[in-house]
Structures are given as structure tokens and as C-alpha cells.
Design an enzyme around this catalytic site. Structure first.
Site, PDB file in Angstrom:
ATOM      1  N   ASP A   1      -6.022   1.313   0.729  1.00 23.60           N
ATOM      2  CA  ASP A   1      -6.194   1.832   2.083  1.00 23.60           C
ATOM      3  C   ASP A   1      -7.600   1.447   2.567  1.00 23.60           C
ATOM      4  O   ASP A   1      -8.370   0.791   1.875  1.00 23.60           O
ATOM      5  CB  ASP A   1      -5.951   3.342   2.125  1.00 23.60           C
ATOM      6  CG  ASP A   1      -7.189   4.160   1.809  1.00 23.60           C
ATOM      7  OD1 ASP A   1      -8.040   3.676   1.035  1.00 23.60           O
ATOM      8  OD2 ASP A   1      -7.308   5.277   2.327  1.00 23.60           O
TER       9      ASP A   1
ATOM     10  N   LYS B   1       0.833  -1.202   0.000  1.00 21.09           N
ATOM     11  CA  LYS B   1       0.000   0.000   0.000  1.00 21.09           C
ATOM     12  C   LYS B   1       0.871   1.258   0.000  1.00 21.09           C
ATOM     13  O   LYS B   1       0.695   2.149  -0.827  1.00 21.09           O
ATOM     14  CB  LYS B   1      -0.928   0.010   1.212  1.00 21.09           C
ATOM     15  CG  LYS B   1      -1.837   1.237   1.258  1.00 21.09           C
ATOM     16  CD  LYS B   1      -2.623   1.293   2.556  1.00 21.09           C
ATOM     17  CE  LYS B   1      -1.765   1.753   3.714  1.00 21.09           C
ATOM     18  NZ  LYS B   1      -2.540   2.018   4.948  1.00 21.09           N
TER      19      LYS B   1
END
Length: 244
Positions: free
Chosen positions: A160, A142
Site C-alpha cells: 500500500d 495488493k
């Protein structure tokens, strides 16, 4: 006799397997176009000046808000402007600067550790390849995709909390595994659009499709959403829930 469809009514819930891959792809791309109209200013909301400051800010953003990170990083980077300075920081001093973010001891160790790795293994330069970025302490896919997409212009899917939530609500995936969601969401959208599509989903998640009480009655993509109706449906009451 077939009754006419009410265009203001919420979409009928779709079963996960009721949609073909082609239909899902077309719907996902239409949703992205509609969100682009709703959020023309969608962007990374972390303040940064270069790949290093974005990398550190993204690591610090875990379990806190971008607003709080943006209030903290000016003092951090004034004191430690680059990887070499942050790698050599006094731990107690670093922790004190990061204290407002919560989990400040763990975050201090993470950003100092990744800075030391940048200095010793990458000559003090943030690498522009995902396989290299994820070898840094505290950096997962991420965070790596945030840096690649926003500092280097390399398209990436940022899974996220908002992207994960909305990917499920929009019926793009039935998985909660970030790696699976990254792959399945990426398959629905053109690669060139990955970074901005994630920004738009994040904006939508923060401003309209809230975790606890989504503003369905004020949502621009409600007609295309299998989950439409789980939140406030009255247009006026939904509009009052909008943020930003």
C-alpha cells in the site's frame, strides 16, 4: 584521533549501493523487531468478519480512509451480507450506500462485479489462492495479499502507499513499482513475518513516518534509517506530530 559517535545524532545518509545485501537484510529485520516493540497492536485496521467482508472492504478502501470504510460497511453488509446478495443488488441503492466513500459509482461496479464473479466462478466462496483472487474485477496483488494474510493466514506483502513510501525511505528498494517492491521487501524478511511486517510499516507510516512531515526526532528506528533527518528532528516538536 577518532571522535566518539553521538548516539542521539541522526544516522548518516546511506547511498543505495553502499550496503551489502546481507547488511540490508539484517537491518530490515532489526527495524521490524523495533517496530514490533513500538506497535504491539499492529493489525489490519479494516473491520471484517470473514474473507468476503475483508475483500469488499479492501476494495472500498482505495482513495479513502479505513475509518470511513468502517463507518460505511455495517450498513452495506446488513443489506447485502454475502456475494449472492451483493451480486443482485440494485445499482442505484448500492451507490447510495457507498456515496460517503467517494468514487462511489466505480466502487459500486467493482464490488458488485467481484461478487458476481464469486457467484458464477467460485460458488460464492472467496478463493484462498492469489492467482484466483487477482482474476476478480477490481482485485490486484495488493488487495489479494491483504485478504490472504488476514483472512486465510497466508503470508503476503501488501504494497500500500505507506509500505511503498517507507520501503524507499528505509533503503529497502529504489523502485516505486509495487511488484518490484513486493519482491525486494519479501526477500529481506522471513516469509512467516510478511503480513505482520507490513502492518507494522503501515502503522509507522500513519503514526510517525508521515508523507509530508515525518517525526524523525520521535522515530524508534531513526538510527537505522538512511532518510533520518528529512523530517522534524527536535524530539519535542517531533513528538507533537505523532498520531494514534
Amino acid at each position: 584521533m577518532t571522535r566518539p559517535t553521538d548516539p542521539t545524532a541522526p544516522a548518516e545518509p546511506r547511498r543505495p549501493g553502499a550496503e551489502t545485501d546481507l547488511a540490508r537484510t539484517r537491518r530490515a529485520r532489526r527495524v521490524d523487531r523495533m517496530l514490533a516493540e513500538r506497535y504491539p497492536d499492529a493489525r489490519c485496521e479494516l473491520d471484517f468478519t470473514d474473507p468476503f467482508t475483508l475483500l469488499v472492504a479492501t476494495v472500498l478502501s482505495a482513495q479513502t480512509t479505513d475509518v470511513r470504510v468502517n463507518a460505511t460497511t455495517p450498513a452495506l453488509f446488513a443489506r447485502y451480507p454475502g456475494p449472492a446478495e451483493l451480486a443482485a443488488a440494485d445499482p442505484d441503492e448500492l451507490e447510495e450506500i457507498l456515496r460517503p466513500l467517494g468514487f462511489f459509482r466505480a466502487k459500486a461496479r467493482a464490488v458488485q462485479g467481484l461478487s458476481q464473479a464469486l457467484v458464477t466462478r467460485f460458488g460464492g466462496t472467496v478463493p484462498a489462492r492469489l492467482p484466483d483472487l487477482v482474476t476478480l474485477p477490481g482485485v490486484g496483488r495488493k488487495t489479494a495479499n491483504v485478504v490472504l494474510g488476514n483472512a486465510f493466514g497466508v503470508p503476503g506483502i501488501t504494497t500500500d502507499t505507506h509500505v511503498l513510501r517507507l520501503s524507499g525511505r528505509l533503503g529497502y528498494t529504489t523502485s516505486e513499482d509495487p511488484v518490484v517492491v513486493e519482491r525486494e521487501l519479501g526477500a529481506l524478511l522471513p516469509r512467516r513475518d510478511w503480513t505482520m511486517a507490513c502492518h507494522r510499516l503501515i502503522f509507522h507510516g500513519r503514526r510517525t513516518c508521515h508523507a509530508r512531515r515525518p517525526a524523525c526526532g520521535a522515530c524508534p528506528v531513526a538510527r537505522l534509517c538512511p532518510s533520518a533527518g528529512i523530517g522534524e528532528q527536535d524530539p519535542q516538536r517531533a513528538a507533537a506530530l505523532l498520531k494514534g
